[in-house]
Design an enzyme around this catalytic site. Structure first.
Site, PDB file in Angstrom:
ATOM      1  N   CYS A  31      11.701  36.742   0.001  1.00  0.00           N
ATOM      2  CA  CYS A  31      11.124  37.036  -1.299  1.00  0.00           C
ATOM      3  C   CYS A  31      12.513  38.499  -1.566  1.00  0.00           C
ATOM      4  CB  CYS A  31      10.131  37.598  -0.569  1.00  0.00           C
ATOM      5  SG  CYS A  31       9.938  39.327   0.475  1.00  0.00           S
ATOM      6  N   GLY A  32      11.893  38.618  -2.631  1.00  0.00           N
ATOM      7  CA  GLY A  32      12.595  40.289  -3.103  1.00  0.00           C
ATOM      8  C   GLY A  32      11.762  41.227  -3.564  1.00  0.00           C
TER       9      GLY A  32
END
Length: 282
Positions: free
Chosen positions: A127-128
């Protein structure tokens, strides 16, 4: 990182061509959750490859703006299992220690600004940054790079092979990302692997945080995959002026690098490379 922690061997059926499948063993990269707590308060759950957990927790908290100095950390302890009907405890002999829950104990007098956290509590291995509000928070949290030092093409060209040699986990599984921190002359300072590219970087940042080499000016960060906005944000939080990658950057990463005064190199393959931000020395 211990191979026993980072690698799991499983049996499988391998097919090659039209013949019958063969029963073989294969090495896989381990992915497990780890909860990071600060003073007993849950901050995040990250999906990571076990090993260098304290570095991972420290790097995460540094790049989130929670920690600034080594002296702020009193200790980091794995939490004991809660006994039925009783509270959780850090005391020795109190139940079974869970190495997937790590509590960061801060020194007396250290205040935490919880509003500085920029991400959701749960973080997957890929994820970011999760929202526009988070992006704006990151941009306003860390100062831009002001140093004028520039690496040479000759130095950059040597880095991928030096990082590859340090990637024992990837060589065994093909499933781990790597981050390597290099001195201005190309010497490898530290390399870490993890199933999450941002976890590998957090481990590098945490290693230098504990070593007291902070901030990381005059250093080059090389990542084995692509460069996202989050990678650039973490590099900026650590004070890294130059980031290079074997693969491509995203548009947000390039925009962030240019706005933050960071150098950014992508598709670093020997003498070939793309310079997206900054200029190289001759």
């Amino acid at each position: 990182m211990s191979r026993n922690q980072a690698i799991s061997v499983v049996g499988l059926t391998r097919h090659d061509g039209a013949g019958a499948g063969a029963l073989v063993d294969d090495a896989l990269a381990v992915e497990e959750p780890m909860e990071i707590r600060v003073g007993g308060r849950s901050v995040a759950v990250v999906m990571r490859t076990p090993g260098h957990d304290r570095e991972l927790a420290a790097g995460f908290l540094v790049t989130e703006g929670i920690l600034r100095r080594r002296e702020e950390v009193l200790d980091m302890v794995y939490c004991a299992m809660k006994r039925e009907g009783g509270p959780a405890s850090h005391e020795a002999g109190y139940g079974e220690v869970r190495e997937n829950v790590l509590d960061v104990l801060l020194a007396p007098g250290v205040a935490v600004d919880w509003s500085r956290l920029t991400r959701n509590v749960f973080t997957s291995s890929s994820c970011g940054i999760c929202s526009k509000a988070s992006i704006e928070a990151v941009r306003g949290q860390f100062p831009a790079i002001t140093e004028t030092w520039k690496p040479t093409r000759a130095v950059l060209a040597t880095l991928p092979e030096r990082l590859r040699v340090a990637q024992a986990g990837f060589a065994a599984t093909g499933g781990l990302h790597a981050s390597g921190l290099f001195a201005w002359g190309g010497e490898l300072i530290v390399a870490r692997e993890d199933v999450g590219r941002h976890n590998a970087l957090d481990k590098v940042v945490g290693h230098e945080f504990f070593a007291g080499r902070w901030p990381l000016g005059g250093r080059i960060l090389l990542v084995s995959g692509r460069v996202s906005f989050e990678i650039m944000q973490k590099a900026l939080a650590a004070g890294v002026p130059w980031v290079a990658a074997i693969s491509a950057p995203t548009s947000a990463a390039v925009e962030f690098a240019r706005a933050s005064g960071q150098g950014l190199v992508g598709f670093l393959r020997g003498e070939r490379m793309n310079v997206y931000a900054g200029t190289l020395a001759e």
